[in-house]
Write an enzyme that holds these catalytic residues in place. Sequence first.
Site, PDB file in Angstrom:
ATOM      1  N   PHE A 133      24.050  66.779  42.380  1.00  0.00           N
ATOM      2  CA  PHE A 133      23.972  68.196  42.041  1.00  0.00           C
ATOM      3  C   PHE A 133      25.332  68.608  41.495  1.00  0.00           C
ATOM      4  O   PHE A 133      26.351  68.460  42.178  1.00  0.00           O
ATOM      5  CB  PHE A 133      23.615  69.002  43.284  1.00  0.00           C
ATOM      6  CG  PHE A 133      23.421  70.469  43.045  1.00  0.00           C
ATOM      7  CD1 PHE A 133      22.213  70.950  42.560  1.00  0.00           C
ATOM      8  CD2 PHE A 133      24.429  71.384  43.323  1.00  0.00           C
ATOM      9  CE1 PHE A 133      22.004  72.299  42.362  1.00  0.00           C
ATOM     10  CE2 PHE A 133      24.238  72.734  43.124  1.00  0.00           C
ATOM     11  CZ  PHE A 133      23.024  73.203  42.640  1.00  0.00           C
ATOM     12  N   GLU A 167      29.546  73.005  49.561  1.00  0.00           N
ATOM     13  CA  GLU A 167      28.331  73.842  49.567  1.00  0.00           C
ATOM     14  C   GLU A 167      28.638  75.259  50.069  1.00  0.00           C
ATOM     15  O   GLU A 167      27.854  75.873  50.786  1.00  0.00           O
ATOM     16  CB  GLU A 167      27.213  73.176  50.377  1.00  0.00           C
ATOM     17  CG  GLU A 167      26.730  71.911  49.670  1.00  0.00           C
ATOM     18  CD  GLU A 167      25.397  71.404  50.162  1.00  0.00           C
ATOM     19  OE1 GLU A 167      24.534  72.224  50.515  1.00  0.00           O
ATOM     20  OE2 GLU A 167      25.212  70.181  50.160  1.00  0.00           O
TER      21      GLU A 167
END
Length: 379
Positions: free
Chosen positions: A123, A363
Amino acid sequence: MNFELTEEHLMIQKMARDFAQNELKPGVIERDEKQQFPTEHVKRMAELGFLGMMVNPKYGGAGLDTISYVLAMEEISKVDASCSVIMSVNNSLVCWGLDKYGTEEQKQKYLIPLAKGEIIGAFCLSEPEAGSDATSQKTTAEDKGDYYLLNGVKNWITNGNSASVYLVIAQTDKEKGHNGINCLIVEKGMDGFMIGPKENKMGIRASDTHSLMFSHVKIPKANRIGEDGFGFKFAMKTLSGGRIGIAAQALGIASGAYELAKEYAKQRKAFGKEIYKHQAIAFKLADMATRIEAAKLLVLRAAYLRDRGLPFDKESAMAKLYASETAMWVTTEAVQVHGGYGYVKEYHVERLMRDAKITQIYEGTSEVQRIVISRSVTQ
């Protein structure tokens, strides 16, 4: 309220614990020292169904709930956070995003092999000047009609070299701000796609973290996820779920360190008795156990809400914030309980302390989690 796990949950938890303790633990220190990617262990995670846990079985996944995923993440993270972050990215950020928002063609081509663990994904959101400020994308995807022309740099990418499929967030129309951002599926080996050197990290050293460079990479329009301009919303929705995975990782790191500290405190003697019988150490263990239990309830609460299709953005941010700060505190205290032995590699706790730090950063940093929470509670 029912706090009991189902038989299926307990089975998955045991499976993950056995895998971590019997297969991951023997070589974890060496992999950390050598920054050695756990290729064979990733294959084994695929065999156990840990790389596509929440994906519909018709797309190659295990079709399990988020609680099952959290339980497996915790057990694996107790031993090897490098393996668990590989698992987290593939599950939470790549497979979930494709399963939720991908086209049928994208699911057939990419999701099935990802969920089966035949390949793994990455990602790609962070950039040199766009980490916490995800709206400041410098990577561009110029609309050329049938395709996009991708240019830019991404950094801190987990699975950067080992992945085969990359979800890349890029700016298509700067004037539209966050509504001008798209997410494109990029394949390893596409012309103009280059992978930079591996980062030499403090923790999670066996996972491969790289910068990625894109120079005039042609991406078919069929590889865009969602409608034009959906990329930023896609990233935020995906990260909100991803925080549950990292919260579970932090919980596992803290639990692993606590278990080691408790075991050591029962064996080590000082002043004629085991050190756990001294109040100074006993109270440390009590505080560790209490904070871990609180973190666990927050993580399971976020997973519970997600499984029921209820809003969970605030809860996932709370879980990630508290679990990551608990992991850092518990691992530091675990080193202290071990004394000088805690400072050497063979006792594992120094590695867990190094691994814990990143859970406060990736994150969404702890500061970003506080922004998300504060906005939610003041609405």
